[in-house]
Scaffold this active site. Sequence first.
Site, mmCIF file in Angstrom:
data_model
loop_
_atom_site.group_PDB
_atom_site.id
_atom_site.type_symbol
_atom_site.label_atom_id
_atom_site.label_comp_id
_atom_site.label_asym_id
_atom_site.label_seq_id
_atom_site.Cartn_x
_atom_site.Cartn_y
_atom_site.Cartn_z
ATOM 1 N N ASP A 193 0.778 -1.092 -0.001
ATOM 2 C CA ASP A 193 -0.079 -0.075 -0.229
ATOM 3 C C ASP A 193 0.857 1.222 0.059
ATOM 4 O OD1 ASP A 193 -2.239 1.782 0.303
ATOM 5 O OD2 ASP A 193 -2.892 0.912 2.045
ATOM 6 N N ASP A 213 -11.390 1.798 -2.492
ATOM 7 C CA ASP A 213 -12.022 1.349 -1.106
ATOM 8 C C ASP A 213 -13.411 1.306 -0.909
ATOM 9 O OD1 ASP A 213 -9.390 0.797 0.346
ATOM 10 O OD2 ASP A 213 -8.992 2.709 0.744
#
Length: 695
Positions: free
Chosen positions: A455, A523
């Site tokens: 990430d 997300d």
Amino acid sequence: MNRTRARNRVITHHPEARLWLLSTPSTSYAFRLDADDDPRHVHWGRPLTLEQAVAVAADLPAQDPGGDDPGGEEYAVEGGLRFGAPSLTVRFADGVRGFAWRFVSHTVEDGLLTLSFTDRARSLDLDLNYRVRRGHDQIERWAVLTAGEPVDVLRFDSAAWTLPARDDYRVSHVVGEWGREFQLRRDRVPVGETVFTSRLGITGQHAGPWLMLDAHDAAEEHGEVWSAALAWSGSRRITLRRDPYGRASWTGGFGHEGLVRKLGAGERLETPVFTGLYAPDGFGGTSRRWHAYVERQVLPARLAERPLIFNSWEATEFDISEQQQWELAELAAGVGVEVFVVDDAWFGARTSDQAGLGDWWPNPDRFPNGLGPLADHVRELGMGFGLWVEPEAVNPDSDLYRTHPDWILHQEGRPRTQRRNQHVLDFARRDVREWAVEWLVRTVTELDVGFLKWDMNRPFSEAGQPGAADPDRVWIEHTRGVYEVMDRLRAARPGLYLEACAGGGGRADLGVLARADQVWTSDNTDAADRVAIQHGYGQVLPARTMGAWVTDSPNSLTARSTPIRYRFHVSMAGAMGIGGDLRKWTEEDLAWSRMLVEQYKRIRPVVHGGVQYRLGDDAVQYLTEDEVVVFQFKASALTRSSVRTRLKCLDPGARYRDEDTGTVHEGAVLLSHGLPPLPSFDCTSELVHLRKVPR
Ligand code: DGJ
């Protein structure tokens, strides 16, 4: 030249016309050198023979209609009567600017053409590279500068792409932000310059690193489309230009405006690859060509089928414990998950986003015996073990930062701005890269980690290297450093599966996909929003790279409630995962999940290994030799329609059996009349799995 041999070659040269022709299965690309050695664009489109390309070149106007600004340049430099956006801008120590072309030589080797130039008066060499891959229509381009004297490089693009003059142009591209990635837009190209950029230091969500242009006449399955995608995961700039004479071109490469790269005598700078594609068969044909290219030429070699993962993030966020991960692992195994991935908050003092980032050892309060017992239990349950990491960032409240406050991107006398309470570690530094490789290889080896989610939640700010002679180099060298660490990690652990993520889908590009197997798309896991997100993502990138979790209802981001079948169907159109809190799912939900996971595993070879056809904005088909999978989605009852979804590219003479109901359909009927429309409810979906049956 022997004409028969020339026809079989992908790169041919006509010495008298000073012209090169690149031939791919469905396209040709040609350029030539002017008498003064300037490279000029000739053709990018339908296949031409060498003789035809030479005739086109002879017909090109020597000057543009206005008498200045040559246009149609193969790679635009600064200097002379040029007023467009340059691909190369340099300034020598005495203030002299620009590049004056002198051709030196060309080489052709195994699909790679390199033209070498030098400046007529200064000590600066420039190579233009072109590579054609067998079986693909893409042309890969990049450039290399070698300085024989000190020079400031103010702009250095990988390539400029020139289109034929047309009355009108339209650009297709994706825009977005966190939670709203990959929104497809089709906009008229204005006369002027339009810049598609990231100044974030990472790919980012604002603008995708690719463009498609058509003359406002292409549709899904017909019409000419020119496109290009930059293989780079850092800041970038693509400048699209439509000039007053009707011509369109774009130039693009790494770095955004205002950055200066200093080259000393003997130093070399190479751009990333900017790959171009002409397709004669619309946006669908364009996407299918990109998918095939990414699958065969970009992605690390691996079986097409992606693992079904469980990711703990939405279920737990920062509030994790060994017991709770253990329970989730058992539930995930029960529904058929193949890899269990522990997301954020397993390490250091990371109990929120305030602390611990950079301290890559298991949190002793949460995992008193380390992660080994959990990883072993996950494997006993028959799953692989996966972990989340964010190697490029650090919380100031961490042992790492306390020990190495100089390791972050920063500038003397400027604030150390924080975002999500974190800074960016300077991967342009060798010691930072060595540190990252050491703990990453050790962690994945000790725990036998099979899946790593990498990430990056932080754009650059105050990006510099105090005291460095060439401080802007961090904008380029950080990205190269990330690639180096990923490459060394993969080399040390060849079976490791990597997922690229940057606060959702902020790192989706051909550069990272040369070392990551898939991308975390967004997300926003609300299935109704996902249909549009996935539609945009799939314009260039294939379904097998598109991470797609099934999560809770109501959705944690949008509060929308959706049926479980709909949520699964939307995720099944990509690389499905499960990301909900399975502890809260009802027995009925879990039973549905088991059934839908089994169905997913049956269709997965077709979704991940087949060819994708879009059947509209909210229906998609995947096709292999003898299997077909079709998804239809409807987010709102307002889109009620009696229009049937017609299938594509089936054998009209064949029959196709529905694998779930046993119903047999005629290929010709599916092609012309399609499948029944969905009922008029919110968030409905249908999955049809067909197999070709012998007559
Ligand atoms: C951003 C990612 O997109 C999420 O999936 C999750 O991994 C969080 N970071 C964790 O901090």
